[in-house]
Design an enzyme around this catalytic site. Sequence first.
Site, PDB file in Angstrom:
ATOM      1  CB  CYS A   2      -0.875   0.021   1.233  1.00 12.29           C
ATOM      2  SG  CYS A   2      -1.835  -1.469   1.425  1.00 12.29           S
ATOM      3  NE  ARG A  27       5.852   1.147  -1.462  1.00 17.25           N
ATOM      4  CZ  ARG A  27       7.036   1.017  -0.910  1.00 17.25           C
ATOM      5  NH1 ARG A  27       8.058   1.636  -1.430  1.00 17.25           N
ATOM      6  NH2 ARG A  27       7.209   0.278   0.148  1.00 17.25           N
ATOM      7  CD1 TRP A  74      -0.725  -6.535  -1.458  1.00 15.49           C
ATOM      8  CD2 TRP A  74       0.059  -5.726  -3.375  1.00 15.49           C
ATOM      9  NE1 TRP A  74      -0.087  -7.553  -2.106  1.00 15.49           N
ATOM     10  CE2 TRP A  74       0.395  -7.094  -3.275  1.00 15.49           C
ATOM     11  CE3 TRP A  74       0.454  -5.009  -4.512  1.00 15.49           C
ATOM     12  CZ2 TRP A  74       1.115  -7.757  -4.269  1.00 15.49           C
ATOM     13  CZ3 TRP A  74       1.174  -5.678  -5.485  1.00 15.49           C
ATOM     14  CH2 TRP A  74       1.500  -7.035  -5.372  1.00 15.49           C
ATOM     15  CG  ASN A  98       0.410   2.303   3.730  1.00 15.11           C
ATOM     16  OD1 ASN A  98      -0.659   2.256   3.143  1.00 15.11           O
ATOM     17  ND2 ASN A  98       1.499   2.858   3.205  1.00 15.11           N
ATOM     18  N   GLY A  99      -0.309  -0.924   6.646  1.00 10.97           N
ATOM     19  CA  GLY A  99       0.057  -1.827   7.744  1.00 10.97           C
ATOM     20  C   GLY A  99      -1.124  -2.707   8.086  1.00 10.97           C
ATOM     21  CD  GLU A 479      15.901 -19.249  -6.440  1.00 12.43           C
ATOM     22  OE1 GLU A 479      15.548 -19.995  -7.364  1.00 12.43           O
ATOM     23  OE2 GLU A 479      15.747 -18.017  -6.473  1.00 12.43           O
ATOM     24  CE  LYS A 483      17.399 -15.502  -8.555  1.00 12.86           C
ATOM     25  NZ  LYS A 483      16.156 -16.197  -8.368  1.00 12.86           N
ATOM     26  CD  GLU A 486      17.254 -15.944 -12.746  1.00 15.27           C
ATOM     27  OE1 GLU A 486      17.429 -15.850 -11.517  1.00 15.27           O
ATOM     28  OE2 GLU A 486      16.159 -15.756 -13.284  1.00 15.27           O
ATOM     29  CG  HIS A 502      25.667 -41.292  -7.763  1.00 16.64           C
ATOM     30  ND1 HIS A 502      25.969 -42.623  -7.569  1.00 16.64           N
ATOM     31  CD2 HIS A 502      25.180 -40.857  -6.574  1.00 16.64           C
ATOM     32  CE1 HIS A 502      25.664 -42.982  -6.344  1.00 16.64           C
ATOM     33  NE2 HIS A 502      25.178 -41.925  -5.706  1.00 16.64           N
ATOM     34  CE  LYS A 598       9.917  -9.856 -11.161  1.00 19.04           C
ATOM     35  NZ  LYS A 598      10.888 -10.689 -10.457  1.00 19.04           N
TER      36      LYS A 598
HETATM   37  C1  F6R Z   1      14.099 -16.436 -11.638  1.00 18.91           C
HETATM   38  C2  F6R Z   1      12.718 -16.139 -11.976  1.00 18.91           C
HETATM   39  C3  F6R Z   1      12.017 -17.070 -12.883  1.00 18.91           C
HETATM   40  C4  F6R Z   1      10.547 -17.205 -12.497  1.00 18.91           C
HETATM   41  C5  F6R Z   1       9.791 -18.059 -13.517  1.00 18.91           C
HETATM   42  C6  F6R Z   1       8.363 -18.276 -13.096  1.00 18.91           C
HETATM   43  O1  F6R Z   1      14.678 -15.471 -10.838  1.00 18.91           O
HETATM   44  O2  F6R Z   1      12.172 -15.177 -11.539  1.00 18.91           O
HETATM   45  O3  F6R Z   1      12.638 -18.327 -12.903  1.00 18.91           O
HETATM   46  O4  F6R Z   1      10.478 -17.786 -11.239  1.00 18.91           O
HETATM   47  O5  F6R Z   1       9.827 -17.451 -14.764  1.00 18.91           O
HETATM   48  O6  F6R Z   1       7.738 -17.060 -12.904  1.00 18.91           O
HETATM   49  P1  F6R Z   1       6.473 -16.885 -11.983  1.00 18.91           P
HETATM   50  O7  F6R Z   1       6.891 -17.158 -10.581  1.00 18.91           O
HETATM   51  O8  F6R Z   1       6.032 -15.477 -12.211  1.00 18.91           O
HETATM   52  O9  F6R Z   1       5.446 -17.883 -12.436  1.00 18.91           O
END
Ligand code: F6R
Length: 603
Positions: A2, A27, A74, A98-99, A479, A483, A486, A502, A598
């Site tokens: 929010c 946000r 939100w 907010n909160g 993960e 990271k 990427e 293995h 994204k």
């Molecule tokens: C990695 C990343 C992607 C998403 C993937 C699924 O940092 O962000 O691997 O996790 O594209 O995206 P969502 O979670 O939006 O379904």
Amino acid sequence: MCGIVGYLGRENCKDILLDGLKELEYRGYDSAGVTILQEEFANFRSVGKLDGLVNKMEDFQVEGFSTGIGHTRWATHGKPTEDNAHPHYGSFTHIVHNGIIENYIEIKRELLQKGYSFTSQTDTEVIVHLFEEKLKSSETNFEAFQKTISELDGAYALLLITKDEPHRIYFAKEGSPLILGTDFENGEQFFASSDAPLIGKVKSVIYFVDGEFGFVEGERVTLYNSTGEIEKIYSQLPKDREVAQKEGFRYFMEKEIYEQFQVVSDTLMGRVLDSKIDFDEFPPELFDGINEIKLCACGTSYHTALASSYLFERVGKFRVSVEFGSEFRYKNPLLTKDTLFVAISQSGETADTLASLKMAKNSGLRTLAICNVDNSSIVRLADHSLLTRAGIEKGVASTKAFATQMVVLYMLSIYVGKLRGNLNVDEVLKEIQTLREIPNTLQVTDDLHEKIKRLSKRYLHGHGFFFIGRDIFYPLALEGALKLKEISYLHAEGYPAGEMKHGPIALADPELFTIALLPKTILYEKTKSNIEELGARDSTICVISPENFDLADDFIRTKPHNHYMLEFFEMMLVVQLLSMEVAIRLQNDVDMPRNLAKSVTVE
Ligand code: F6R
């Protein structure tokens, strides 16, 4: 998350509030609203994007002095509807907040008994009625305001305006950000929940701290805390908008890593009670006749799914399976109606996860979405949804979305375990205690960040990285590797530590960097032996652990914890920061890595 704006002065209040809300759009929000007080109150609220609110206010004109408050919401308590949008109002008072007010149910019960009626499902609305109730036993509005905030538990940044003092805005801050900017020459006051709306309007601001409250009138600020009236020094506002949005961090990704402790608190709020987990987003009957949970996701969200599968089985003692969206949709899976299908997605738009969810629905399965974006396609399609409340994530490489998904799934595993009688009272209490400690574990300390920054310079080359871990630390290793690749474009793979012998160990040499997750609370000796096997083949090894590891080339010390999930979250911070620092040293665009988007709406 929010956003709040407020204005008092002679300029065009409507334009100032709407511009301010526009600056807060980044946000994330699902409804918005504004109240302006001239002779009378004018209140406008709408669901969806700001354009809807702008259209509603098209014919509304402001003349001369006015006071106004605005909000982007939100949804947390109650759906994103017009009634639930802020500002909320009573008979002669309007408020934005907010909160989360944790004791709102008790306050609401008392107010209902006294005859107050409510038009929304929000926690916020109790504040405005409580203020009007307190006024009956107070000499001044300020006294009533003080009495009101002293009864609130939880987090708030709030602005309140009331009809018989049209030149005043009351404010209070506890746990949520609130900033005041003053234009002394023109006697104007501007409020906002972050810097961005204030840039270009004022030069000097007050960043309120928890426990501060008071009111503004003209260019004067009357400010109190628990010790009584106080004076506060103004600070300089940053000049650049994007710099302001990054709140002093170099990249959005860095800001998002640092704010994980805050957003995870939001994720927990109202859901973790003294001795149980409570979700008002679905009825317990959702699990009637269900014998298996199928978790489906892509990328980072798939890693959360895989990690939580350990929790569902160990904590909740409930059967789970985990699927990649892109695989599941084409494998002609055998689906039975005793399966709950759970789609996990940060964006709620990922094509493969969405198509899998459609398939599950068409096969008559009950469905649940775990998502960060309300009203997204996945949320709209699923029977029920749990929002992760991470706020908008700007960095393409996901960090806080991963952390909040993990927390939601951890809560769900406890919920299911308790519902099915698989956990006794003490076991539930132990897990709840651990959940409550997660936000603290997520505080990035200067020492940790500095150490990782220095160490990162040794990891800018080589022919590859192995991230290794056992049990739930294996998905975390996946993960960590994702990271790093990427944003640094270095080759990295995640493996179960026990799988090295293995095959993958054939790659071991000094130019192969092993990032080893070595928690103390789970499979310590086993993981240690696997790391030693790699060390014996001359791989360069960086160990992340609370325990000394003499044979490591590099060592990042984590804090000792009594539960593997606290170790998990601290090590998650380490791998996120390490990937980011390596990428920064390689001069890559950390927030917008090449070839990635994204929201992946194509298959
Ligand atoms: C990695 C990343 C992607 C998403 C993937 C699924 O940092 O962000 O691997 O996790 O594209 O995206 P969502 O979670 O939006 O379904």
